[in-house]
Structures are given as structure tokens and as C-alpha cells.
Enzyme design. Structure first.
Site, PDB file in Angstrom:
ATOM      1  N   VAL A   1       0.999  -1.202   0.031  1.00  0.00           N
ATOM      2  CA  VAL A   1      -0.094   0.178   0.039  1.00  0.00           C
ATOM      3  C   VAL A   1       0.833   1.170  -0.003  1.00  0.00           C
ATOM      4  CG1 VAL A   1      -1.684   1.262   1.341  1.00  0.00           C
ATOM      5  CG2 VAL A   1      -1.962  -1.270   1.073  1.00  0.00           C
TER       6      VAL A   1
ATOM      7  N   ALA B   1       4.401   4.139   2.788  1.00  0.00           N
ATOM      8  CA  ALA B   1       4.000   2.735   2.271  1.00  0.00           C
ATOM      9  C   ALA B   1       4.279   1.651   3.323  1.00  0.00           C
ATOM     10  CB  ALA B   1       4.554   2.510   1.039  1.00  0.00           C
ATOM     11  N   LYS B   2       3.592   0.559   3.074  1.00  0.00           N
ATOM     12  CA  LYS B   2       3.764  -0.659   3.922  1.00  0.00           C
ATOM     13  C   LYS B   2       3.314  -1.637   2.942  1.00  0.00           C
ATOM     14  CE  LYS B   2       5.157  -1.622   8.110  1.00  0.00           C
ATOM     15  NZ  LYS B   2       5.886  -0.978   8.853  1.00  0.00           N
ATOM     16  N   GLY B   3       4.077  -2.799   3.378  1.00  0.00           N
ATOM     17  CA  GLY B   3       3.676  -4.076   2.577  1.00  0.00           C
ATOM     18  C   GLY B   3       3.780  -5.402   3.807  1.00  0.00           C
TER      19      GLY B   3
END
Ligand code: NAD
Length: 416
Positions: free
Chosen positions: A62, A107-109
């Protein structure tokens, strides 16, 4: 991760945003733009397990907001990972990079998996498989992942290798790499170290003498164990720690060097013999000066917040205190140093790693630690002063400062 207040983590993060947005009197359009992610992707990662069977994992990335620079945020491997969690953590990264004023967005994953059940060979396939599915939306000037829960320098090395296969040798595609592959000195311990720099500065504001203080830390992974090590170095007595298997407590203080060795040999600290055994819930409610949740989100919630006895809570984990608990703690006058400053040491040194990679240059450990200390201490001081001047909690002050910077950049680009 399900928050026990039954408020989903993303809703929790949005409520925190709204509180700061109200203070800033933000327009509806600005709120809509800043609350929702710019881009979300959801991918399938099929891998062949060692036993010959295929298993399909779900992965996410995201990208929340990129007004201030390339997206930046870790990748988590955990059975509770879902899009809601990744969304919330991505938004927190936007406010975190802004509040410490480094030129990144958020962001992050994550990959929904239980890494403890995967062999090293399967983990490598999963890490490379994940990168091969997201490689078109990341890049050294687009989005730069990093480690988070259950991912480490080795995972970053696999991801960098996979990306470089298609795009040419690209060190700056991820941070938190091993030193031998372009990693930065000090990155591995940066989150714990940064957290303790913040505590050192904050102890002046809250009348805590660290050399006479007691401290409890939930989580003994990358962040928690390094925080414990540096707290001990500051003279604080670390009386309790925990990991996923349970908590240990010793009123006289735990020997952190010995504990680190014990963890290496036994894979857990929960069976350490020179301490009393407790549950994670019990640990959080013990009397201490400084409580550092460094494991999961939502662990201090509506039910246990009234029983917390710490004088200061420092959020080394992301979102460990729910919004309902925050209110209770505020009423009880227990200050909370929010995640977006307390654990920003990791992303600050990730920024240094990225800068070094782009310049093909290496700074030594003293220089990294000096720069980290300067940046995180000033950011904390700005938050504290802003909170005092405006009669806000530290969390709302941090969100306001971060949001203001993102709004300014967004306006300058002509997006609102
Ligand atoms: P890690 O995987 O290295 O360690 C996690 C620790 O938490 C382990 O000791 C694990 O046993 C423990 N744990 C897991 N489930 C638990 C449970 N149910 N109860 C108690 N303990 C439990 O992860 P990490 O990198 O140390 O990350 C910890 C937190 O810090 C996360 O919230 C992460 O998002 C945040 N964070 C990490 C970094 C970083 O640089 N690694 C940076 C910023 C924020």
C-alpha cells in the site's frame, strides 16, 4: 492484527488523523486525499514447498502518500497481515517520515504467512516471489521497502537480488540490507537506539532519572531487544521483557547481555531461568517507570489501560495503544510517546542507507549514530514544544506537525 477494542487498526489510525485534521481545520477534500491511500496492490505468491506441494500466499503493498518523496515502509511477514493492517501502517509511515522531516512518503507491505512454519528455502522463495509481483510499483525513486516484523537483512538481500535481476543492480531498492550488500552501519539496531535517544530526551520533561529508573519491554525481537540493550547502557534497570511465548520478570533487573545469549541458544527468552514467569498481559500491568511495547498493535486497550502502572509509555511498536486506551491514559495523566516519533530511528537510518547507496558512499557507525541522535532528538523536542504550546497530547501534536508538512507539499504540487 485484531485490536481488542474491536476497532480495526485502520479505523483507529483514521480517527487519530481526524483529531489532528480538526485541529488544523482541514478541508473535506484534503481529508479525503490524505486519509485514503494513493495505490494498493494485492498479489498472489504461489510457491512450491519443500514437500513438493504448492501453497499460495497473499501479499500486499500500500502506497499511502507520496507528496514529500518516494514511498517508504517496511514489509511484514505475519499470519495476521491483511489489507486493513497494511493500510494503517502505510498511513503511519506518511506521518512518521513527515514528522522527522525526511524526504519520503509512506507505504507498507506484508505477506500473510507464518514464517516460523517455513524453511529457509521456502522463505527465500516467498521473499523473491513477493518482490517479483510488486517490482513494477517499487523502485529506488518510487518506493523503497525495508524490514519489519519477521523480515530482516537476509530477506532484504533476497528482495534486492530479485529486483536487480530484472532492473539491473539496484542497491537502493530496499534498505535494511546486510552490510556486505550495501546495508548501512547501525541500521539493524537503529529503531531500538532511536527509541532510547527519544527516551533520554523525554526523561528531562517527565522528571525521570534514567539511572534510577525501571523499565519493562514487551517483545524481544529487533526493536525490543535493542531497546533493552540501550536502556541498560543508560543505567535503567530492565525488570521485565517478553516474546510471543511469554514474559519474564525479575525485580532486581535482568542481565540483557546474558538474555541476548540465552535467546540465541534457545530461540526464546520465556524459559530464562533467573526470572519469574508471567503472561504478556500481566507484564504490561506491572509497576515501572517506563513501559515500552515493542511487539504488536493494540496491546494496550480499553480493558487494561486503567490498570497500567507505568509513569511513561513509549510506543516502540506501531500502534500498540488504541485510541480508546489513549483517552484513558490521558485522563490518568500517563504520557504516551507516540510510535511515529518513538520508532522513527529505523526509517531515519534507512534514509541514511538510501543516501549512501545512491552516492555509492559509506558513512561510519559514529557518524550514523550522531546524525540519528540529532535528527530524532530535535523531532521529539519540536513535538513536545508544540504539544505544550497548544495544549495537545504528544500524539496529536506529532500528527499535526506531520500532516501540516504533507499538506504543504501536496498544495505546492497542485493536488489540493
Ligand atoms: P521482530 O519480528 O524482530 O520481533 C517481534 C517480537 O515481538 C518478537 O520477540 C516476538 O516474539 C514478539 N511477539 C510477537 N507476537 C507477540 C505477542 N502476541 N505477544 C508478545 N510478543 C509478541 O519485529 P520488530 O522488527 O522488532 O518489530 C516490532 C514492532 O516494531 C512492530 O510493531 C514493528 O512494526 C515496529 N517497528 C519495527 C521497525 C524495525 O526497524 N524493525 C521500525 C519501526 C517500527
Amino acid at each position: 492484527m485484531a485490536i481488542q477494542d474491536k476497532v480495526k487498526i485502520n479505523e483507529n489510525t483514521q480517527l487519530l488523523f481526524e483529531k489532528a485534521a480538526d485541529f488544523l481545520n482541514l478541508s473535506e477534500e484534503a481529508r479525503f486525499l490524505l486519509k485514503n491511500p494513493y495505490r494498493e496492490i494485492s498479489v498472489q505468491i504461489p510457491i512450491k514447498l519443500d514437500n513438493g506441494q504448492f501453497k499460495v500466499f497473499n501479499g500486499y503493498r500500500v502506497q499511502h502518500n507520496g507528496s514529500r518523496g518516494p514511498y517508504k515502509g517496511g514489509i511484514r511477514f505475519h499470519p495476521s497481515v491483511d489489507i486493513d493492517e497494511v493500510r494503517a501502517l502505510a498511513a503511519l509511515m506518511t506521518w512518521k517520515t513527515a514528522v522527522v522531516n525526511i524526504p519520503f512518503g509512506g507505504a507498507k507491505g506484508g505477506v500473510n504467512c507464518d514464517p516460523k512454519k517455513l524453511s529457509i528455502n521456502e522463505l527465500e522463495k516467498l521473499s523473491k516471489g513477493y518482490m517479483s509481483k510488486i517490482d513494477l510499483v517499487v523502485g529506488p525513486y518510487r518506493d523503497i521497502p525495508a524490514p519489519d516484523m519477521n523480515t530482516n537483512a537476509q530477506v532484504m538481500a533476497w528482495m534486492m537480488t530479485e529486483y536487480s535481476k530484472k532492473h539491473g543492480h539496484t542497491l537502493a531498492i530496499v534498505t535494511g540490507k546486510p552490510i556486505a550488500l550495501g546495508g548501512s552501519y547501525g541500521r539493524e539496531e537503529a529503531t531500538g537506539r532511536g527509541c532510547v535517544y527519544v527516551i533520554k530526551e523525554a526523561s528531562k520533561d517527565f522528571g525521570i532519572d534514567l539511572t534510577k529508573s525501571t523499565c519493562i519491554i514487551q517483545g524481544f525481537g529487533n526493536v525490543g531487544s535493542n531497546a533493552a540493550k540501550f536502556m541498560e547502557e543508560e543505567g535503567s534497570k530492565v525488570i521485565g521483557v517478553s516474546d510471543v511465548q511469554g514474559a519474564i520478570y525479575n525485580k532486581q533487573g535482568l542481565d540483557i547481555k546474558e538474555l541476548l545469549k540465552y535467546r540465541e541458544e534457545h530461540g526464546t527468552i520465556s524459559t530464562y531461568p533467573k526470572a519469574e514467569k508471567l503472561t504478556n498481559e500481566e507484564l504490561l500491568e506491572l509497576e515501572c517507570d517506563i513501559l515500552i511495547p515493542a511487539a504488536l498493535e493494540g496491546v494496550i486497550y480499553y480493558d487494561n489501560a486503567p490498570r497500567i502502572k507505568a509513569k511513561l509509555i513509549v510506543e516502540a511498536a506501531n500502534a500498540p495503544v488504541t485510541i480508546r486506551a489513549d483517552k484513558i491514559l490521558e485522563e490518568r495523566k500517563i504520557p504516551v510517546i507516540p510510535d511515529i516519533i518513538a520508532n522513527a530511528g529505523g526509517v531515519i537510518v534507512s534514509y541514511f542507507e538510501w543516501v549512501q547507496n545512491l552516492q555509492q558512499f559509506t558513512w561510519d557507525l559514529d557518524e550514523i549514530n550522531f546524525k540519528l541522535k540529532k535528527k530524532i532528538t530535535k523531532s521529539y523536542r519540536d513535538i513536545y514544544n508544540y504539544a505544550k504550546e497548544n495544549n495537545l497530547s504528544l500524539r496529536t501534536a506529532a500528527f499535526v506537525i506531520g500532516i501540516q508538512r504533507v499538506v504543504e507539499a501536496t498544495k505546492l504540487r497542485g493536488w489540493i
